[in-house]
Scaffold this motif. Sequence first.
Motif, PDB file in Angstrom:
ATOM      1  N   SER A  46      24.174  23.736 -40.545  1.00  0.00           N
ATOM      2  CA  SER A  46      24.551  23.347 -39.176  1.00  0.00           C
ATOM      3  C   SER A  46      25.115  24.511 -38.380  1.00  0.00           C
ATOM      4  O   SER A  46      24.874  24.628 -37.181  1.00  0.00           O
ATOM      5  CB  SER A  46      25.574  22.209 -39.224  1.00  0.00           C
ATOM      6  OG  SER A  46      26.741  22.621 -39.913  1.00  0.00           O
ATOM      7  N   GLN A  47      25.866  25.387 -39.028  1.00  0.00           N
ATOM      8  CA  GLN A  47      26.460  26.523 -38.319  1.00  0.00           C
ATOM      9  C   GLN A  47      25.382  27.456 -37.785  1.00  0.00           C
ATOM     10  O   GLN A  47      25.453  27.919 -36.642  1.00  0.00           O
ATOM     11  CB  GLN A  47      27.397  27.280 -39.262  1.00  0.00           C
ATOM     12  CG  GLN A  47      28.131  28.433 -38.586  1.00  0.00           C
ATOM     13  CD  GLN A  47      29.117  29.114 -39.519  1.00  0.00           C
ATOM     14  OE1 GLN A  47      29.242  28.722 -40.691  1.00  0.00           O
ATOM     15  NE2 GLN A  47      29.807  30.121 -39.034  1.00  0.00           N
ATOM     16  N   LYS A  48      24.373  27.708 -38.603  1.00  0.00           N
ATOM     17  CA  LYS A  48      23.291  28.584 -38.167  1.00  0.00           C
ATOM     18  C   LYS A  48      22.470  27.935 -37.061  1.00  0.00           C
ATOM     19  O   LYS A  48      22.074  28.606 -36.090  1.00  0.00           O
ATOM     20  CB  LYS A  48      22.406  28.911 -39.366  1.00  0.00           C
ATOM     21  CG  LYS A  48      21.316  29.929 -39.060  1.00  0.00           C
ATOM     22  CD  LYS A  48      20.549  30.283 -40.313  1.00  0.00           C
ATOM     23  CE  LYS A  48      19.463  31.320 -40.007  1.00  0.00           C
ATOM     24  NZ  LYS A  48      18.692  31.682 -41.234  1.00  0.00           N
ATOM     25  N   ASP A  49      22.227  26.624 -37.184  1.00  0.00           N
ATOM     26  CA  ASP A  49      21.462  25.921 -36.144  1.00  0.00           C
ATOM     27  C   ASP A  49      22.215  25.895 -34.817  1.00  0.00           C
ATOM     28  O   ASP A  49      21.623  26.045 -33.752  1.00  0.00           O
ATOM     29  CB  ASP A  49      21.160  24.499 -36.595  1.00  0.00           C
ATOM     30  CG  ASP A  49      20.110  24.450 -37.695  1.00  0.00           C
ATOM     31  OD1 ASP A  49      19.486  25.505 -37.945  1.00  0.00           O
ATOM     32  OD2 ASP A  49      19.923  23.381 -38.295  1.00  0.00           O
ATOM     33  N   ASP A  50      23.526  25.702 -34.882  1.00  0.00           N
ATOM     34  CA  ASP A  50      24.331  25.698 -33.653  1.00  0.00           C
ATOM     35  C   ASP A  50      24.303  27.065 -32.977  1.00  0.00           C
ATOM     36  O   ASP A  50      24.212  27.154 -31.746  1.00  0.00           O
ATOM     37  CB  ASP A  50      25.775  25.312 -33.971  1.00  0.00           C
ATOM     38  CG  ASP A  50      25.913  23.844 -34.330  1.00  0.00           C
ATOM     39  OD1 ASP A  50      24.966  23.081 -34.047  1.00  0.00           O
ATOM     40  OD2 ASP A  50      26.958  23.465 -34.914  1.00  0.00           O
ATOM     41  N   GLN A  51      24.369  28.117 -33.790  1.00  0.00           N
ATOM     42  CA  GLN A  51      24.318  29.459 -33.222  1.00  0.00           C
ATOM     43  C   GLN A  51      22.959  29.746 -32.597  1.00  0.00           C
ATOM     44  O   GLN A  51      22.867  30.367 -31.532  1.00  0.00           O
ATOM     45  CB  GLN A  51      24.614  30.500 -34.306  1.00  0.00           C
ATOM     46  CG  GLN A  51      24.697  31.926 -33.791  1.00  0.00           C
ATOM     47  CD  GLN A  51      25.789  32.110 -32.751  1.00  0.00           C
ATOM     48  OE1 GLN A  51      26.904  31.595 -32.912  1.00  0.00           O
ATOM     49  NE2 GLN A  51      25.472  32.822 -31.675  1.00  0.00           N
ATOM     50  N   HIS A  52      21.896  29.264 -33.261  1.00  0.00           N
ATOM     51  CA  HIS A  52      20.545  29.441 -32.711  1.00  0.00           C
ATOM     52  C   HIS A  52      20.411  28.695 -31.374  1.00  0.00           C
ATOM     53  O   HIS A  52      19.815  29.226 -30.424  1.00  0.00           O
ATOM     54  CB  HIS A  52      19.514  28.917 -33.711  1.00  0.00           C
ATOM     55  CG  HIS A  52      18.111  28.965 -33.194  1.00  0.00           C
ATOM     56  ND1 HIS A  52      17.414  30.141 -33.014  1.00  0.00           N
ATOM     57  CD2 HIS A  52      17.259  27.967 -32.786  1.00  0.00           C
ATOM     58  CE1 HIS A  52      16.212  29.880 -32.537  1.00  0.00           C
ATOM     59  NE2 HIS A  52      16.092  28.564 -32.403  1.00  0.00           N
ATOM     60  N   LYS A  53      20.967  27.500 -31.326  1.00  0.00           N
ATOM     61  CA  LYS A  53      20.910  26.724 -30.081  1.00  0.00           C
ATOM     62  C   LYS A  53      21.667  27.442 -28.964  1.00  0.00           C
ATOM     63  O   LYS A  53      21.198  27.496 -27.820  1.00  0.00           O
ATOM     64  CB  LYS A  53      21.507  25.332 -30.308  1.00  0.00           C
ATOM     65  CG  LYS A  53      21.451  24.427 -29.103  1.00  0.00           C
ATOM     66  CD  LYS A  53      22.047  23.067 -29.411  1.00  0.00           C
ATOM     67  CE  LYS A  53      22.012  22.172 -28.177  1.00  0.00           C
ATOM     68  NZ  LYS A  53      22.624  20.834 -28.462  1.00  0.00           N
ATOM     69  N   LYS A  54      22.836  28.010 -29.289  1.00  0.00           N
ATOM     70  CA  LYS A  54      23.614  28.733 -28.281  1.00  0.00           C
ATOM     71  C   LYS A  54      22.867  29.968 -27.797  1.00  0.00           C
ATOM     72  O   LYS A  54      22.894  30.282 -26.601  1.00  0.00           O
ATOM     73  CB  LYS A  54      24.971  29.134 -28.860  1.00  0.00           C
ATOM     74  CG  LYS A  54      25.919  27.968 -29.086  1.00  0.00           C
ATOM     75  CD  LYS A  54      27.245  28.456 -29.655  1.00  0.00           C
ATOM     76  CE  LYS A  54      28.200  27.281 -29.875  1.00  0.00           C
ATOM     77  NZ  LYS A  54      29.497  27.733 -30.449  1.00  0.00           N
ATOM     78  N   ASP A  55      22.189  30.659 -28.718  1.00  0.00           N
ATOM     79  CA  ASP A  55      21.421  31.845 -28.325  1.00  0.00           C
ATOM     80  C   ASP A  55      20.278  31.478 -27.392  1.00  0.00           C
ATOM     81  O   ASP A  55      20.020  32.181 -26.398  1.00  0.00           O
ATOM     82  CB  ASP A  55      20.875  32.549 -29.574  1.00  0.00           C
ATOM     83  CG  ASP A  55      21.975  33.192 -30.406  1.00  0.00           C
ATOM     84  OD1 ASP A  55      23.069  33.399 -29.856  1.00  0.00           O
ATOM     85  OD2 ASP A  55      21.736  33.460 -31.608  1.00  0.00           O
ATOM     86  N   VAL A  56      19.592  30.380 -27.694  1.00  0.00           N
ATOM     87  CA  VAL A  56      18.489  29.930 -26.846  1.00  0.00           C
ATOM     88  C   VAL A  56      19.003  29.580 -25.450  1.00  0.00           C
ATOM     89  O   VAL A  56      18.416  29.968 -24.435  1.00  0.00           O
ATOM     90  CB  VAL A  56      17.780  28.716 -27.483  1.00  0.00           C
ATOM     91  CG1 VAL A  56      16.789  28.101 -26.501  1.00  0.00           C
ATOM     92  CG2 VAL A  56      17.068  29.129 -28.761  1.00  0.00           C
ATOM     93  N   GLU A  57      20.127  28.851 -25.384  1.00  0.00           N
ATOM     94  CA  GLU A  57      20.700  28.474 -24.090  1.00  0.00           C
ATOM     95  C   GLU A  57      21.183  29.704 -23.330  1.00  0.00           C
ATOM     96  O   GLU A  57      21.066  29.763 -22.101  1.00  0.00           O
ATOM     97  CB  GLU A  57      21.851  27.490 -24.303  1.00  0.00           C
ATOM     98  CG  GLU A  57      21.410  26.126 -24.834  1.00  0.00           C
ATOM     99  CD  GLU A  57      22.597  25.229 -25.148  1.00  0.00           C
ATOM    100  OE1 GLU A  57      23.747  25.751 -25.158  1.00  0.00           O
ATOM    101  OE2 GLU A  57      22.380  24.032 -25.381  1.00  0.00           O
ATOM    102  N   HIS A  58      21.732  30.678 -24.040  1.00  0.00           N
ATOM    103  CA  HIS A  58      22.228  31.900 -23.397  1.00  0.00           C
ATOM    104  C   HIS A  58      21.088  32.672 -22.739  1.00  0.00           C
ATOM    105  O   HIS A  58      21.187  33.063 -21.560  1.00  0.00           O
ATOM    106  CB  HIS A  58      22.927  32.771 -24.448  1.00  0.00           C
ATOM    107  CG  HIS A  58      23.428  34.073 -23.911  1.00  0.00           C
ATOM    108  ND1 HIS A  58      24.618  34.190 -23.223  1.00  0.00           N
ATOM    109  CD2 HIS A  58      22.887  35.326 -23.953  1.00  0.00           C
ATOM    110  CE1 HIS A  58      24.798  35.445 -22.861  1.00  0.00           C
ATOM    111  NE2 HIS A  58      23.769  36.167 -23.295  1.00  0.00           N
ATOM    112  N   PHE A  59      19.998  32.883 -23.477  1.00  0.00           N
ATOM    113  CA  PHE A  59      18.866  33.632 -22.920  1.00  0.00           C
ATOM    114  C   PHE A  59      18.165  32.839 -21.821  1.00  0.00           C
ATOM    115  O   PHE A  59      17.644  33.420 -20.866  1.00  0.00           O
ATOM    116  CB  PHE A  59      17.887  34.001 -24.037  1.00  0.00           C
ATOM    117  CG  PHE A  59      18.395  35.078 -24.951  1.00  0.00           C
ATOM    118  CD1 PHE A  59      18.624  36.358 -24.468  1.00  0.00           C
ATOM    119  CD2 PHE A  59      18.668  34.817 -26.282  1.00  0.00           C
ATOM    120  CE1 PHE A  59      19.101  37.362 -25.300  1.00  0.00           C
ATOM    121  CE2 PHE A  59      19.154  35.812 -27.122  1.00  0.00           C
ATOM    122  CZ  PHE A  59      19.368  37.091 -26.634  1.00  0.00           C
TER     123      PHE A  59
END
Length: 366
Positions: A31-44
């Motif tokens: 879950s931690q990695k998925d949350d970080q991936h989601k944040k990166d996608v939203e950031h870009f």
Amino acid sequence: MHSVARENLQAYLHSYKLSSNEPGIKLMHNSQKDDQHKKDVEHFSALRALQHAKRKHVAFAVQAMRDYDGSLDEKSPLKDHTISFQTNDFIHIHAKFNSDWWIGRIVRSHSNFGFVPTARRLANYMVSDEDPTTVTASQSTSEHPGQDRSRSIWEPKCPYKVVPSSRPIILLGPTLQHSRLTQLLHLALREEILKYFGKKIKYVKSDIGSGQQTGDRKGARWLRGLRDSEYDRGQDENQEVELIMRMTSKLHLLLVDSPHIHTPDDVQHLPLSPIFFLIRVSDNKILAKLLRNTGTTRMAAEIEVSNVLKTMNDDRVGGHDDVQLIARGFEMVIEENGLKEATWRIISYLEKYIHALHYHDKDEEK
């Protein structure tokens, strides 16, 4: 059984019997990695939207009705690119990011693009800053003394007012708009301004300020007895406002000439937020001489109007402090004796305003 079907079935059974040590699909969820991936996608995604918005035209403009500190809003798509503004600031909105955020910039020279909370988002943000119980009680007591407080409904104030993309320019003073002296002074200034800016400015005659206003406009009470019979007509001004909105959509300057606007209070009921330039003759003797030269028959009344305009401005800004003029009723007071000097003051101000209307990339300017 068909040979192809049999091979597929055997392959399925073989993969099903694979041990956990053999390679295959991981069943453990990080879950931690998925949350970080989601944040990166939203950031870009937010960064791309911010860059694309710079190439878009202004969709609409708003005037802030309250302060907002973007650095304190944890839910911004890009915290480092969140616009902070103060009450009465003008903001150009270029694009919609989602239901909670717009992308735009404050109408100010060298201001950057950023995320602006939508009206709904800012209204919800306001709820956390204010105590509904206190607001409800005070409103209930002041507006309806005999009403049961438990039945009152609290609603946050509207955080924005939609205004023209470029604020219309209106010349006022030294006396009534239909005064011969006022008309001559405005004509001379208007011709010089239109000649200087050329295609960057438009001129329109309008009837705004003549409609039936609601509420008690204290600043215009004294003028009611001096106006013509058209003051009380209930003309619908929506079409006039829409015309001004359209004419400023491409960020042209717009010089508005209306015989019904004598003070800034005459258009307070309209979502225009004009730039008012007050032409003032401080010496009553000189004003009286000018009025006599124009052949006016209402000299005493027009001198009274001139003095009230001067008093209104001094009351609004607390004296002759030019810094305070920007946020108050009159943007600038023109008291120069010569046409050239008076025109240049207005032109210099409008040049700075044009620069503020358009986005200027700092890298491109270097």
